[in-house]
Design an enzyme around this catalytic site. Structure first.
Site, mmCIF file in Angstrom:
data_model
loop_
_atom_site.group_PDB
_atom_site.id
_atom_site.type_symbol
_atom_site.label_atom_id
_atom_site.label_comp_id
_atom_site.label_asym_id
_atom_site.label_seq_id
_atom_site.Cartn_x
_atom_site.Cartn_y
_atom_site.Cartn_z
ATOM 1 N N TRP B 174 0.733 -1.207 -0.092
ATOM 2 C CA TRP B 174 -0.130 0.051 -0.116
ATOM 3 C C TRP B 174 0.882 1.395 0.023
ATOM 4 O O TRP B 174 1.655 1.309 0.839
ATOM 5 C CB TRP B 174 -0.782 -0.206 1.203
ATOM 6 C CG TRP B 174 -1.829 1.164 1.420
ATOM 7 C CD1 TRP B 174 -2.757 1.609 0.486
ATOM 8 C CD2 TRP B 174 -1.960 1.752 2.427
ATOM 9 N NE1 TRP B 174 -3.628 2.726 1.091
ATOM 10 C CE2 TRP B 174 -3.090 2.734 2.459
ATOM 11 C CE3 TRP B 174 -1.516 1.747 4.068
ATOM 12 C CZ2 TRP B 174 -3.471 3.519 3.386
ATOM 13 C CZ3 TRP B 174 -2.004 2.781 5.124
ATOM 14 C CH2 TRP B 174 -2.766 3.524 4.447
ATOM 15 N N ASP B 255 -0.516 -5.313 9.350
ATOM 16 C CA ASP B 255 -1.389 -4.479 8.877
ATOM 17 C C ASP B 255 -2.688 -5.300 8.349
ATOM 18 O O ASP B 255 -2.710 -5.979 7.641
ATOM 19 C CB ASP B 255 -0.860 -3.678 7.740
ATOM 20 C CG ASP B 255 -2.062 -2.710 7.138
ATOM 21 O OD1 ASP B 255 -1.849 -1.825 6.403
ATOM 22 O OD2 ASP B 255 -3.063 -2.534 7.782
ATOM 23 N N LYS B 291 -12.989 -1.258 5.797
ATOM 24 C CA LYS B 291 -13.739 -1.846 4.412
ATOM 25 C C LYS B 291 -14.827 -3.144 5.019
ATOM 26 O O LYS B 291 -15.861 -2.971 4.526
ATOM 27 C CB LYS B 291 -12.573 -2.684 3.871
ATOM 28 C CG LYS B 291 -11.919 -1.602 3.045
ATOM 29 C CD LYS B 291 -10.524 -1.372 3.370
ATOM 30 C CE LYS B 291 -9.783 -0.368 2.457
ATOM 31 N NZ LYS B 291 -8.724 0.442 3.142
#
Lengths: 425, 444
Positions: B174, B255, B291
């Site tokens: 990311w 993460d 999300k």
């Protein structure tokens, strides 16, 4: 394990002890040298208060408004706004700079609706995480774009200012502000320090209702400060956490900013809606920097967003919708003006009551209690006095700062009596 | 110039002489120089502030919004869309919101470490409600500003307490990972991850790079559904990663932004984190609800710190709080209350699991549709990599030129690294996308 631990804080290359390598399942002890952080001086007081079983305890710690029954308040204009946004289909990411409508409203509030900087689209602004977040963005912006510049901070100030600029790796200096002898402004000291500071320094100014002292410069004094800062080429950054809350009048409370702008300063501003709209936990504020032209505003804003991206990506939605709903509806906005004045008025009346009580018990002057403005009263009590008050289940920060929001018609006498007792002992 | 590019290129500020680099050098003359310009109100302190480039991910949505073409398709940011390409607020979130409103909570500050019920259920979701580590106080939790905020507090902690430690980030990752750590003052390094030849995991490269990293380094690991590649290590490979972390004394920093989106099952997707924690490793975990609960804009997440014992954990938490205090003081309330309702209520939690399977299922389906369509249109190329990848994204391996073609010619918005978000693809747009992909591969 020991040698690994010792090296952790010394900045040398990390090597676990030889013994660690031999064992398959050994765990390097990463946190062994992490010391307990000192309790946050402000929020730590609330913790003490909560732990006290005395039913008559008084919390004069954190600066959150309370009504005359000592209860937190959600403003009617906010309740109405909640109803209107309830069931919204939008939970998407806001842009990095936040909700634009919110920013537009905030700039009008801080700088004035008809200000040419506002109408001319010359103010770079992003929605931020309340006052702390705005200040941190400013500090990070300074670190990145003015690495040589120092920030000058009042003595005393909200203690978190030092954490913020320190963590952002900006060099800090202090300048005189409060005069204990008069419990008022040390204007001469302040002007001396402003004059002595290296040209181009950044000054962190409390726009109104100075925290923790409650001591603000007069309009004339602001004019002189502004003039001197222009001469020295200093940059004024206003932390405005109490607009509307100080005098009850939002325009009056932003007068320092107006004075500086009319002198031609470029300014910065941190706006918080925590207190004046009671949106503490929503973390809603606005960080702005005035610019010379629209292109500069675009560039500066883009860099603010870049800093925000690496801190939290984009700001939280809910508070922005609430503020925008209130400020965007003339009726709700009028209601808000009324409610914020109501809060300010209650505090002013508590100041009067506290002063009257103290003066009649003690026979001494406690004038500073009503001279000072905003949420806090810098009582002049020492940390020993404050400790003695803890014994009486009265809680405030050790610098003698009283959050007037915690004073009610029901506890003001008790408070005055206790304050008199500890200070005359 | 295509609309997208017009938006992406912004006018630079007026050219100007650079400001004195530091007021400290040649102090008096530069101060006067500075003064003269300010007093004349012609100069600006910020003249030399350059326009920042658009964010590589969030800038895509900006460009997409500015595009007026009807055919446009936003496959940029990883935000879930239903098959009508509408954003979705989950039913459980709606219900939780109503409950929260009925509670008539006030809006007071949360503690610095956030809403306690939220912290509790989040730790349980990540590590398992029956985790011995939780019971013994070895895990502490700080509610934080979604994934970014968790990572930033963690990065600040690394900077302060492990000065000199580098953070190793997979290549690719990311894009914001490196920004976060760099801004926090932590040196960034990379370890191999993606193999463009196989369009799979370069496991031997990864292990070699980790082997040569200094002991005590911080290692970013994507808990599941690696972003952007969608390629996760196998269970066996995870075991080897665990072994090297132990042997080299690394600090793993997980993460977890897609728990539930990889396999469709929330618990299964936590297995890597739990494997490491149960092995006794100290580590940090960033958990995001953006999300999987669709709470993007409310910025809700958690930073967990797993320590050897309760004493260490408590002290670490006190320092995490101190760092958070200087960033934002305390976290926002709204998202945390919603999460606490959903995750803390057995009924709502079951319902959530169902909705999660629904979202993950739709993505799997549209992935398959895309592959089937691509195979039909271009049978000589290999397209299986798309269904081998998991999570929200597909890493297409497209070059810059191919990506530009996707956007400029076909109005398909994606990130420059060739990542497409399948969460933004509807079955109705599969063929359109397949055509664009084939065209870009064939002609650019």
């Amino acid at each position: 394990m020991l040698s690994a631990s010792k090296n952790l804080l010394s900045g040398t290359c990390l090597r676990p002890a030889a013994s660690a390598k031999r064992t398959f399942s050994s765990v390097v002890d990463f946190w062994a040298d992490v010391e307990e952080a000192p309790r946050d001086p402000i929020l730590g007081v609330t913790e003490k208060f909560l732990a006290d079983p005395n039913p008559n305890k008084i919390n004069l710690g954190v600066g959150a408004y309370r009504d005359d029954d000592g209860n937190p308040v959600v403003l009617d204009c906010v309740r109405e706004a909640e109803k209107r946004i309830m069931g919204s289909k939008f939970m998407e990411y806001l842009p990095m700079g936040g909700f634009k409508e919110f920013c537009d409203h905030s700039l009008k509030l801080a700088y004035g609706e008809t200000n040419p900087l506002v109408t001319g689209n010359k103010i770079a602004a992003v929605q931020s995480l309340s006052g702390t977040g705005s200040c941190r963005l400013m500090a990070d912006f300074m670190h990145k774009f003015k690495p040589g510049a120092k920030v000058y901070i009042t003595v005393p100030t909200w203690s978190n200012h030092h954490n913020i600029w320190g963590d952002a790796r900006v060099e800090k200096e202090t300048f005189r502000y409060y005069k204990p002898e008069t419990r008022g402004l040390d204007f001469d000291g302040m002007m001396e320090d402003i004059a002595a500071a290296e040209g181009g320094s950044f000054f962190l100014l409390h726009a109104c209702a100075h925290n923790p002292t409650g001591v603000d410069p007069t309009a004339d004094q602001w004019r002189e400060i502004s003039k001197l800062m222009r001469e020295k080429g200093h940059f004024p950054f206003f932390d405005m956490a109490y607009q509307g809350f100080a005098s009850g009048d939002c325009v009056r409370d932003a007068q320092a900013i107006e004075i500086f702008l009319s002198d031609g300063h470029m300014v910065g501003c941190s706006q918080s809606y925590a207190k004046n709209m009671g949106l503490y936990g929503q973390r809603i504020g606005c960080f702005s920097l005035t610019c010379n032209n629209e292109q500069e505003k675009i560039a500066v804003e883009s860099q603010m967003k870049r800093i925000a991206r690496a801190t939290y990506s984009n700001p939280p939605l809910h508070g922005a919708l609430l503020v925008s709903t209130v400020l965007g509806d003339p009726e709700l906005k009028a209601l808000w003006y009324k409610e914020v004045k109501g809060m300010a008025d209650r505090i002013i009346s508590m100041r009067t009551a506290l002063r009257n009580n103290l003066e009649s018990i003690s026979g001494d002057s406690w004038q500073h209690v009503t001279d000072q403005i905003g949420m806090f009263c810098f009582s002049g009590m020492t940390s020993e006095h404050v400790d003695a008050l803890y014994e009486k289940s009265i809680y405030m920060t050790s610098n003698g700062r009283i959050s007037m929001a915690g004073v009610t018609t029901k506890n003001v006498e008790t408070l005055a009596k206790a304050m008199h007792e500890v200070t005359s002992a | 110039m295509p609309m997208a590019q017009r938006v992406l290129h912004s006018a630079r500020g007026q050219g100007s002489r650079p400001m004195p680099a530091s007021v400290g050098t040649c102090r008096r003359s530069s101060a006067r120089h500075f003064l003269a310009r300010t007093v004349a109100a012609q100069g600006s302190r910020f003249e030399t502030v350059e326009q920042a480039p658009p964010d590589p991910i969030l800038g895509v949505t900006q460009a997409f919004r500015a595009d007026e073409d009807d055919r446009k398709l936003n496959l940029g940011v990883g935000a879930y869309r239903n098959d009508d390409l509408q954003p979705v607020v989950l039913d459980v979130v709606r219900k939780a919101e109503l409950r929260v409103v009925e509670q008539k909570n006030n809006k007071e500050y949360l503690p610095i470490d956030g809403f306690a019920p939220f912290n509790k259920v989040s730790a349980e979701l990540m590590f398992g409600a029956d985790s011995e580590l939780l019971a013994s106080g070895k895990i502490v939790t700080l509610q934080s500003l979604s994934g970014t905020g968790s990572l930033r507090v963690g990065a600040a902690f690394v900077n302060r307490f492990f000065p000199g430690a580098k953070v190793y980030i997979p290549n690719p990752s990311w894009g914001n990972h490196k920004n976060i750590f760099a801004d926090a003052g932590v040196d960034v390094a990379q370890y191999k991850y993606f193999d463009p030849e196989t369009i799979g995991l370069d496991f031997s490269g990864m292990m070699a790079d980790l082997e040569s990293a200094p002991e005590g380094s911080v290692v970013i690991l994507h808990a599941c559904a690696h972003n952007p590649t969608g390629i996760d290590p196998t269970v066996e490979q995870w075991k080897e990663v665990l072994e090297i972390c132990q042997r080299k004394g690394f600090l793993p920093f997980f993460d977890s932004a897609y728990q539930g989106f990889a396999s469709g099952d929330l618990i299964t997707d936590a297995f890597a984190v739990r494997m490491f924690a149960d092995a006794g490793l100290e580590m940090l975990v960033s958990q995001s609800y953006a999300k999987n609960l669709g709470l993007y804009g409310e910025r809700v997440g958690a930073l967990h710190c797993v320590a050897k014992d309760e004493g260490n954990a408590k002290r670490a938490l006190s320092q995490l709080k101190r760092l958070a205090r200087a960033l934002y003081s305390n976290p926002p309330t709204t998202g945390a209350r919603i999460v606490a309702e959903v995750v803390g209520d057995p009924e709502l939690f079951e319902e959530w699991k169902g909705e999660m399977m629904g979202m993950a299922g739709r993505i799997k389906e549209v992935r398959q549709q895309l592959v089937d369509c691509l195979k039909q249109k271009s049978p000589n190329r290999s397209w299986d990599f798309i269904t081998d990848q998991i999570g929200m994204f597909s890493y297409t391996g497209m070059s810059n030129a191919q990506v530009e073609n996707m956007t400029n010619k076909h109005h398909v918005y994606m990130t420059k690294d060739g990542r497409i978000s399948l969460a933004g693809l509807s079955s109705g747009k599969v063929e359109y996308l397949a055509n664009a992909i084939v065209d870009s591969f064939d002609n650019c």
